[in-house]
Design a protein around this motif. Structure first.
Motif, PDB file in Angstrom:
ATOM      1  N   TYR A 178      30.571  -8.568  52.055  1.00 11.02           N
ATOM      2  CA  TYR A 178      29.657  -8.230  51.081  1.00 11.02           C
ATOM      3  C   TYR A 178      28.371  -7.841  51.571  1.00 11.02           C
ATOM      4  O   TYR A 178      27.867  -8.719  52.234  1.00 11.02           O
ATOM      5  CB  TYR A 178      29.602  -9.177  49.914  1.00 11.02           C
ATOM      6  CG  TYR A 178      31.186  -9.562  49.337  1.00 11.02           C
ATOM      7  CD1 TYR A 178      31.406  -8.711  48.150  1.00 11.02           C
ATOM      8  CD2 TYR A 178      31.950 -10.593  49.810  1.00 11.02           C
ATOM      9  CE1 TYR A 178      32.630  -9.001  47.473  1.00 11.02           C
ATOM     10  CE2 TYR A 178      33.368 -10.724  49.158  1.00 11.02           C
ATOM     11  CZ  TYR A 178      33.623  -9.760  48.011  1.00 11.02           C
ATOM     12  OH  TYR A 178      34.752 -10.052  47.313  1.00 11.02           O
ATOM     13  N   ALA A 236      27.445 -11.588  40.750  1.00  8.64           N
ATOM     14  CA  ALA A 236      28.639 -11.522  41.907  1.00  8.64           C
ATOM     15  C   ALA A 236      29.152 -13.175  42.202  1.00  8.64           C
ATOM     16  O   ALA A 236      30.179 -13.145  43.018  1.00  8.64           O
ATOM     17  CB  ALA A 236      28.076 -10.898  43.031  1.00  8.64           C
ATOM     18  N   ILE A 259      32.197  -4.245  50.858  1.00  9.15           N
ATOM     19  CA  ILE A 259      31.997  -4.108  49.628  1.00  9.15           C
ATOM     20  C   ILE A 259      30.252  -3.884  49.424  1.00  9.15           C
ATOM     21  O   ILE A 259      29.610  -4.749  49.595  1.00  9.15           O
ATOM     22  CB  ILE A 259      32.369  -5.197  48.684  1.00  9.15           C
ATOM     23  CG1 ILE A 259      33.849  -5.336  48.993  1.00  9.15           C
ATOM     24  CG2 ILE A 259      32.175  -4.943  47.236  1.00  9.15           C
ATOM     25  CD1 ILE A 259      34.931  -4.242  48.488  1.00  9.15           C
ATOM     26  N   LEU A 298      27.211  -3.672  47.288  1.00  8.58           N
ATOM     27  CA  LEU A 298      26.987  -4.212  45.869  1.00  8.58           C
ATOM     28  C   LEU A 298      25.440  -3.280  45.545  1.00  8.58           C
ATOM     29  O   LEU A 298      24.833  -3.615  44.539  1.00  8.58           O
ATOM     30  CB  LEU A 298      26.456  -5.568  46.048  1.00  8.58           C
ATOM     31  CG  LEU A 298      27.910  -6.747  46.254  1.00  8.58           C
ATOM     32  CD1 LEU A 298      27.352  -7.917  46.475  1.00  8.58           C
ATOM     33  CD2 LEU A 298      28.494  -6.603  45.247  1.00  8.58           C
TER      34      LEU A 298
END
Length: 736
Positions: free
Chosen positions: A378, A392, A454, A456
């Protein structure tokens, strides 16, 4: 004894002394120098070395007496020369000790140099450097050593050492009150601006963003401007710092100066982007913001047509998010995304040019096809007290650690007290507390062999964009933080059945990966004790209270005008307005709209920001209805509104930003308040204001939804995300 014998004996003694000295046998070395003094009492170097040996044994008083003895009966000029020789001996040993990392010994020696020559600036600089290395630096040394005054008055200073110490101080304690004064004092000696700017400007960025002290960053950056008052790079940062400090008028002024000095299309583009940022935070300037947007879009199209492939990395960084404000100004995803996609393709082409080796190396990663746990990374600058950070956390908390290793990559890790940031640090399998350099973070992701990365942030942060463009992980997806970036190396954009229309894939370069119910879910929010009361705001207890709590960016005049129409049509209603923006400009903006629509000023209330997020949520309860923004809806604010059981009126559009509240309301089981046209928006606002029973019905639905709705079931949502990750990986393996 002949002179030859004396010379032989002295050489022998000096050699023995040196051997003892190297072995650390200072007593024997001192004995040799004592003998040398007996043979050659007129040779001053023996006194200097003997004193040093005594000092290294901790016999400071004896060392000083020895040096004074060596200087007895000397003329002024002789004493000056001998002092210089003694300092050189001590300095040589201090430098040797520093190379051996014996910092405390080096510091002690330099303290004696200071006693001998208290105004020797270079030695004082070394003392500062050594105190930093020993982790004893407090910042007060800059004044206690009178270093700042000496730097300003001395003509001969080691510039390289001065800049080295400045950099060390800025790394160690940039917010100490004396540091800015020290940096300013250095300017007297700067003949080549670039080394100074290379040290101070990155420190200012860190101070503004990691330490959240934009006022200090502004003062630091203005020092750089004294050296190069028309340097575009400095002006860009300065404008951004002013915006961060909510000084929008000054930021706009600096951004306009930046534009006037820009020569290339890319420089003009970024300057326009800065101007637009300032104008949109102050809604009173919205018309000018629209003009600037059209000018910027024309520049974007010129750049896209030009297709340059020789842009420098810092230019590409700035370009990634120059189309950021399009979604705030119009709900036209086809046009917005076409320009965005082409813009980031230009950026990608340039990344592949200037980072060719890196991109190729990352792309040639050898896959391990074993049954190992998937590594999910992340990447964000928002894993802290930020909307993304609050939302999140549920996914991170509920992740199945037996099936997934989760890694956290913090961009610009905040050097402030932030409990939520520290909570994240504790949750990840591995954590990388990164700075502001894309190369370092991307390399760490690659070294960690992350399978799925990922993003964000999307285009809210240029650093994230460049990292994603390097493609350090074989599968990359964007989720939560914003709409998709359009960067060609991003494989998926995670959405749901509602937040994007069915036709959206036509204008997205990423594959839209739709989760079955919702693209976000939370288990709830912490709610504090409210600090707002109607009576303290001079609002009657039986009044109908509307609320809008959004950033200045989101306050489109057309929607604000609709809000005024609602207030006008609902008797005994009041409108509370809160959000991050230019307070004076926001008030002027709404006052003018109220006058145009025939709404009394006395029905408007402007609220300051709350002391914490939990108090903000508690204070939402003062409202009967929340009025959403368009074409950019609320996201976190919508979730908080629904969690607090307050009816919401939202205008549903075509783009992702205009459908956030729509998907959240669908996933909580409430359709009352969903408007597909401007007229429906006004009608719902008026109806909810006049129909108390309907408001209570919606509030009851929202209360019941906490046990049943997908929006409040983060565990189920996490399972759906994990299933998506596994399917993405299987698809990748199948295509490899």
């Amino acid at each position: 004894m002949t002179s030859v014998q004396i010379s032989t004996d002295i050489n022998s003694l000096e050699q023995q002394a040196q051997q003892y000295f190297i072995k650390g046998n200072y007593t024997q070395a001192a004995s040799c120098y004592e003998q040398a003094i007996e043979i050659e009492p007129e040779v001053k170097s023996h006194y200097w070395n003997l004193g040093l040996m005594l000092l290294l044994q901790g016999q400071e008083a004896e060392a000083q007496m020895t040096w004074l003895l060596g200087m007895e009966e000397g003329e002024v000029q002789q004493v000056e020369q001998w002092t210089a020789e003694l300092i050189k001996v001590l300095q040589t040993e201090a430098e040797r000790r520093e190379t051996l990392a014996e910092y405390s010994v080096a510091w002690a020696i330099r303290q004696h140099i200071r006693e001998i020559s208290p105004q020797y600036v270079n030695n004082l600089l070394y003392l500062i450097e050594l105190s930093i290395k020993q982790e004893t630096f407090t910042g007060d040394e800059l004044t206690s050593l009178e270093l700042i005054e000496l730097i300003q008055s001395e003509e001969i200073i080691d510039i390289e050492l001065l800049l080295q110490v400045l950099e060390s101080i800025l790394n160690e304690d940039p917010l100490h009150p004396s540091v800015l004064e020290f940096a300013e004092a250095c300017l007297v000696h700067i003949s080549q601006p670039q080394p100074f700017i290379n040290i101070v400007l990155p420190a200012a960025v860190k101070i503004a963003h990691s330490m959240r002290q934009p006022q200090v960053a502004i003062l630091m950056t203005e020092l750089c401007l004294r050296l190069e008052p028309e340097r575009i790079e400095i002006l860009r940062h300065l404008a951004a710092f002013y915006f961060k400090d909510n000084n929008y008028s000054r930021g706009i002024e600096v951004a306009k100066l930046c534009y006037s000095l820009s020569k290339t299309v890319s420089d003009k583009l970024f300057a326009k982007h800065l101007i637009q940022r300032g104008l949109m935070e102050a809604p009173a300037y919205w018309n000018e913001a629209c003009v600037v947007f059209r000018e910027q879009e024309s520049l974007l199209i010129s750049l896209i047509e030009e297709q340059p492939t020789n842009l420098e990395s810092f230019t590409v960084l700035w370009l990634f998010n120059t189309n950021y404000y399009a979604a705030y100004l119009r709900d036209d995803p086809e046009q917005n995304r076409q320009i965005q996609n082409h813009l980031v393709q230009v950026c990608q082409l340039n990344v592949q040019e200037y980072a060719q080796e890196k991109v190729q190396r990352y792309g040639s990663r050898q896959l391990s096809r074993g049954t190992k746990q998937l590594k999910i990374g992340y990447l964000s600058h928002c894993l802290s007290r930020h909307s993304v950070g609050w939302l999140a956390r549920w996914l991170i908390q509920h992740h199945n650690r037996e099936k997934f290793d989760i890694y956290g990559y913090f961009i610009n890790y905040k050097q402030v007290d932030d409990p939520l940031q520290e909570w994240y640090v504790q949750q990840f399998t591995e954590v990388y507390k990164g700075g502001i350099y894309s190369d370092d973070i991307a390399e760490k992701i690659y070294e960690d062999e992350i399978d799925i990365l990922i993003d964000l942030d999307s285009i809210t942060l240029d650093i994230t964009c460049e990292i994603m463009a390097f493609k350090p992980a074989p599968v990359q997806a964007t989720w939560l933080g914003w709409d998709a970036s359009g960067i060609p190396t991003v494989d998926y954009f995670i959405a749901d059945p509602y937040v994007l229309p069915e036709s959206a894939q036509e204008y997205y370069t990423e594959k839209i990966w739709r989760l079955p119910q919702t693209y976000i879910a939370v288990d709830g929010f912490e709610v504090g004790i409210p600090t707002l009361r109607r009576d303290s705001l001079d609002i009657p207890s039986d009044a109908v209270v509307y609320l809008s709590a959004q950033r200045g960016f989101k306050r489109h005049p057309d929607t604000a005008r609709l809000q005024m129409r609602i207030i006008k049509e609902v008797p005994n209603s009041y409108f509370l307005i809160k959000g991050i923006a230019d307070t004076e400009a926001v008030q002027k903006f709404f006052m003018e709209l109220a006058e145009e629509e025939g709404v009394e000023f006395s029905r408007l209330r402007f609220l300051p920001l709350d002391i914490s997020e939990s108090v903000h949520r508690a204070n939402l309860a003062i409202a009967d209805i929340v009025l959403d923004t368009y074409p950019y809806n609320g996201a976190t604010t919508t979730l908080e509104t629904l969690w607090m059981g307050i009816p919401l009126v939202t205008r549903v559009g075509k783009q992702f930003a205009a459908r956030n509240s729509y998907t959240m309301m669908m996933n909580v089981g409430v359709t009352e308040g969903l408007a597909w046209t401007d007229e429906e928006y006004v009608n719902w606002g008026v109806r909810l204001g006049k129909d108390e029973a309907l408001r209570q019905q919606i509030a009851w639905k929202l209360r019941l939804s906490k046990q049943t709705a997908p929006l409040w079931n983060a565990k189920q949502f996490t399972l759906e995300m994990e299933k998506a990750y596994e399917q993405m990986w299987q698809k990748y393996i199948g295509n490899s």
